[in-house]
Design an enzyme around this catalytic site. Structure first.
Site, PDB file in Angstrom:
ATOM      1  N   ARG A 292      -0.563 -15.891  42.458  1.00  0.00           N
ATOM      2  CA  ARG A 292       0.456 -15.415  41.509  1.00  0.00           C
ATOM      3  C   ARG A 292       1.850 -15.985  41.776  1.00  0.00           C
ATOM      4  NH1 ARG A 292      -2.708 -10.656  42.336  1.00  0.00           N
ATOM      5  NH2 ARG A 292      -3.835 -10.078  40.444  1.00  0.00           N
ATOM      6  N   LYS A 314       9.263 -25.243  33.311  1.00  0.00           N
ATOM      7  CA  LYS A 314       8.058 -25.303  32.483  1.00  0.00           C
ATOM      8  C   LYS A 314       6.966 -25.986  33.294  1.00  0.00           C
ATOM      9  CE  LYS A 314       9.249 -25.504  27.580  1.00  0.00           C
ATOM     10  NZ  LYS A 314       9.222 -26.383  26.405  1.00  0.00           N
ATOM     11  N   GLU A 356      14.481 -39.064  26.292  1.00  0.00           N
ATOM     12  CA  GLU A 356      14.917 -37.691  26.601  1.00  0.00           C
ATOM     13  C   GLU A 356      16.419 -37.645  26.896  1.00  0.00           C
ATOM     14  OE1 GLU A 356      13.653 -34.725  26.510  1.00  0.00           O
ATOM     15  OE2 GLU A 356      11.519 -35.077  26.183  1.00  0.00           O
ATOM     16  N   LYS A 407      20.063 -29.482  29.911  1.00  0.00           N
ATOM     17  CA  LYS A 407      18.841 -28.680  30.064  1.00  0.00           C
ATOM     18  C   LYS A 407      19.150 -27.360  30.753  1.00  0.00           C
ATOM     19  CE  LYS A 407      13.987 -28.978  30.676  1.00  0.00           C
ATOM     20  NZ  LYS A 407      12.826 -29.876  30.684  1.00  0.00           N
ATOM     21  N   GLU A 417      11.818 -19.628  26.472  1.00  0.00           N
ATOM     22  CA  GLU A 417      11.791 -20.338  25.185  1.00  0.00           C
ATOM     23  C   GLU A 417      11.580 -19.384  23.999  1.00  0.00           C
ATOM     24  OE1 GLU A 417      10.502 -24.806  24.066  1.00  0.00           O
ATOM     25  OE2 GLU A 417       8.898 -23.543  24.833  1.00  0.00           O
ATOM     26  N   ARG A 421      16.359 -22.177  24.010  1.00  0.00           N
ATOM     27  CA  ARG A 421      15.651 -23.249  24.710  1.00  0.00           C
ATOM     28  C   ARG A 421      14.819 -24.105  23.749  1.00  0.00           C
ATOM     29  NH1 ARG A 421      12.485 -23.173  30.510  1.00  0.00           N
ATOM     30  NH2 ARG A 421      11.822 -25.338  30.416  1.00  0.00           N
ATOM     31  N   ASN A 425      13.515 -28.985  22.174  1.00  0.00           N
ATOM     32  CA  ASN A 425      12.346 -29.605  21.557  1.00  0.00           C
ATOM     33  C   ASN A 425      12.707 -30.548  20.411  1.00  0.00           C
ATOM     34  OD1 ASN A 425       9.830 -28.629  22.840  1.00  0.00           O
ATOM     35  ND2 ASN A 425      10.667 -26.633  22.354  1.00  0.00           N
ATOM     36  N   HIS A 428      10.307 -33.246  19.321  1.00  0.00           N
ATOM     37  CA  HIS A 428       9.017 -32.996  19.960  1.00  0.00           C
ATOM     38  C   HIS A 428       7.914 -32.562  18.989  1.00  0.00           C
ATOM     39  CE1 HIS A 428      11.404 -33.415  23.518  1.00  0.00           C
ATOM     40  NE2 HIS A 428      10.413 -33.111  24.326  1.00  0.00           N
ATOM     41  N   HIS A 432       4.874 -34.716  19.980  1.00  0.00           N
ATOM     42  CA  HIS A 432       3.640 -34.227  20.590  1.00  0.00           C
ATOM     43  C   HIS A 432       2.422 -34.582  19.737  1.00  0.00           C
ATOM     44  CE1 HIS A 432       5.659 -30.990  23.342  1.00  0.00           C
ATOM     45  NE2 HIS A 432       5.612 -32.176  23.914  1.00  0.00           N
ATOM     46  N   HIS A 444       5.549 -40.316  26.561  1.00  0.00           N
ATOM     47  CA  HIS A 444       6.239 -39.157  25.985  1.00  0.00           C
ATOM     48  C   HIS A 444       7.613 -39.509  25.417  1.00  0.00           C
ATOM     49  CE1 HIS A 444       7.529 -35.005  25.485  1.00  0.00           C
ATOM     50  NE2 HIS A 444       8.601 -35.262  26.214  1.00  0.00           N
TER      51      HIS A 444
END
Length: 540
Positions: A292, A314, A356, A407, A417, A421, A425, A428, A432, A444
């Site tokens: 955990r 993330k 990015e 960021k 998010e 946040r 994206n 994206h 994606h 990417h």
């Protein structure tokens, strides 16, 4: 305007503060000052004699005054006496110096080496009697304080004075971005040559075993990390994963969980991820899920990973249905963006990271766009063999720092998010989809570049931005060597994947678009014919 020291060095007696400080000053062509020598000049006698005649309290008063003066009006390397940071007024002066951007270096030597040097040197009234016993007692008192008052921690065990000086220079010149927030355990992103040397400090003393997760192409960097970990006394489990997106699968993660279980990893142990964005994503996911959640540190080795994947908490893996659909929000203990690793990057892998970087300029920090414009040619022609020590290195360091700050701004107030946040994206939604349809053969950053042009075209169709903003996207990204169009799939396939995007709400599409350069907004459920028209425009 008053000058301030380039760096202040503190540490135990025998740590080598004067010798190393002089080496640092020599390498940087700066003046050097030693607080003890300045005090002797001030009082007109040697410190042991002053101690004998007036006592320690009087000496500490003089010492504090001398230090305060030098912190205000000296522009070189300044070394303090061993006990100086224990004085409350000096602690306050050092805190003020740090607030103004100063670097206070704790030179943390091996105790045995430091004791031997301190005994050889003589003339140390604080070590009268059983010198080693006194040294150990003082170390126990002073070490926690030295940690508290410094903002750069340099281990020097086994290093020559020249080696220690080089390490100090590297660590002092690094850029630090502090990431915090209401729901975030604070951590630092260190950017610069030698940033990996902070690894042992970031991991701390609790872990006994370290899972070193890396890909084969970064073997030379993982070898260096392994050496640092072993020097720090950790037991290292070396775990090699497939490169890029094939490494981000449940099969790979399960193989690592099995190893951690077989090798007896506990909740107090830790993970270190070394490599590109996919490797740091997976390392974070393993750390987040093992028992955990255990401590982990990211050592990104590509520009993309430094500015994106390794920062922000993330973590995740891919599934046959899409990218990053299984994962966790779990922040690292630290991110060490060591610029020396960029020297091994091929040109195309470096350039994809600029996608990015540009994104952060488009959504918030427009100075990033100006820097990219000004240096587009050098960036596009990046050559790792000539990168380190070139003027371009400082440009890239600033771009990384600014991008990480963008960021950090979004992450600090919205780790999971749910709002702000999502603006990260930008580009994206289509990006994606391109990656998935290309079976991850597209990098990417390249997919995001096309995705940003698409988002700009959609915003233009919806009347949010003028045509010249769309054209600016195309011209800037092209000048950096990034793609601005894509013809690899049908609109129907793209639309189906957009509906699976994390931002989608039920059956409604959600896009992140600009309404001006530097400012982003949500665009919810635009007409499908407009979504298709924007897609048609990026096929040209």
């Amino acid at each position: 305007m008053a000058a301030h020291p380039y760096a202040v060095i503190l540490g135990m007696m025998g740590a080598g503060k004067t010798r190393v400080g002089k080496e640092v000053a020599h390498m940087l062509h700066l003046p050097f000052a030693d607080a003890d020598a300045e005090i002797e000049r001030e009082v007109g006698m040697k410190i042991p004699a002053y101690f004998e005649k007036y006592g320690e309290p009087a000496f500490r008063d003089v010492e504090a005054d001398v230090i305060a003066d030098f912190l205000e009006d000296f522009d070189g390397i300044f070394s303090l006496g061993g006990g100086a940071p224990m004085t409350p007024s000096t602690q306050r002066e050092l805190a003020t110096y740090i607030e103004r951007g100063g670097k206070v270096v704790y030179l943390d030597a091996d105790p045995q080496e430091a004791m031997e040097r301190a005994n050889r040197g003589g003339g140390r009234p604080m070590l009268n009697g059983d010198a080693n016993a006194r040294w150990k007692k003082l170390y126990k008192q002073r070490d926690p304080v030295f940690h508290d008052v410094s903002n750069v921690h340099v281990h020097t065990r086994g290093l020559t004075p020249q080696g220690a000086a080089k390490k100090v220079i590297d660590m002092v010149s690094q850029r630090i971005v502090h990431v915090n927030g209401a729901t975030i355990e604070p951590y630092d992103v260190a950017i610069g040559e030698g940033a990996m040397n902070r690894l042992v400090d970031v991991l701390g003393t609790k872990p006994r075993k370290i899972a070193l997760i890396h890909t084969q192409p970064v073997q030379r960097h993982s070898d260096r990390v392994r050496a640092l970990l072993r020097q720090g006394g950790y037991e290292v489990s070396d775990i090699v994963i497939p490169d890029a997106e094939p490494g981000k699968t449940i099969t790979v993660a399960n193989g690592i969980w099995e190893r951690l279980g077989n090798e007896g990893f506990t909740r107090s142990d830790a993970v270190v991820g070394v490599g590109g964005g996919a490797a740091t994503d997976l390392a974070g996911f393993v750390a987040a899920t093992w028992m955990r959640g255990i401590r982990y540190v990211n050592c990104p080795t590509s520009l993309l990973a430094m500015v994106d994947a390794s920062t922000g908490g993330k973590t995740g893996i891919n599934t046959p249905q899409g990218k990053n659909l299984v994962g966790s929000f779990y922040t690292p203990a630290g991110v060490l963006a060591d610029m020396t690793t960029l020297a091994s990057l091929p040109n195309d892998i470096f350039i994809e990271g600029l996608g990015e970087v540009a994104k952060s300029g488009f959504i918030r920090d427009t100075e990033i766009l100006h820097i990219l414009e000004e240096h587009a040619s050098e960036l596009k022609n990046f050559n790792g063999q000539t990168f380190l020590g070139s003027p371009l290195e400082e440009v890239v360091a600033e771009l990384i720092e600014r991008t990480v700050k963008v960021k950090a701004y979004h992450v600090s107030s919205d780790l999971k998010e749910k709002g702000l946040r999502e603006f990260l994206n930008y580009g994206h939604t289509l990006g994606h989809a391109i990656e998935k349809l290309e079976h991850f053969r597209w990098r990417h950053g390249n997919a995001v570049a096309v995705g940003m042009v698409y988002a700009a075209e959609l915003a233009n169709i919806m009347g949010l931005i003028d045509r010249d903003v769309v054209d600016y996207h195309r011209s800037l990204l092209s000048s950096l060597g990034l793609p601005t169009s894509w013809n690899g799939g049908s609109f129907e396939d793209v639309l189906a994947l957009m509906h699976r995007d994390k931002k989608a709400r039920g059956n409604e599409l959600r896009f992140v678009v600009l309404d001006s350069i530097g400012h982003v907004v949500h665009l919810d459920n635009p007409p499908v014919e407009d979504v298709e028209e924007a897609f048609r425009r990026i096929q040209q």
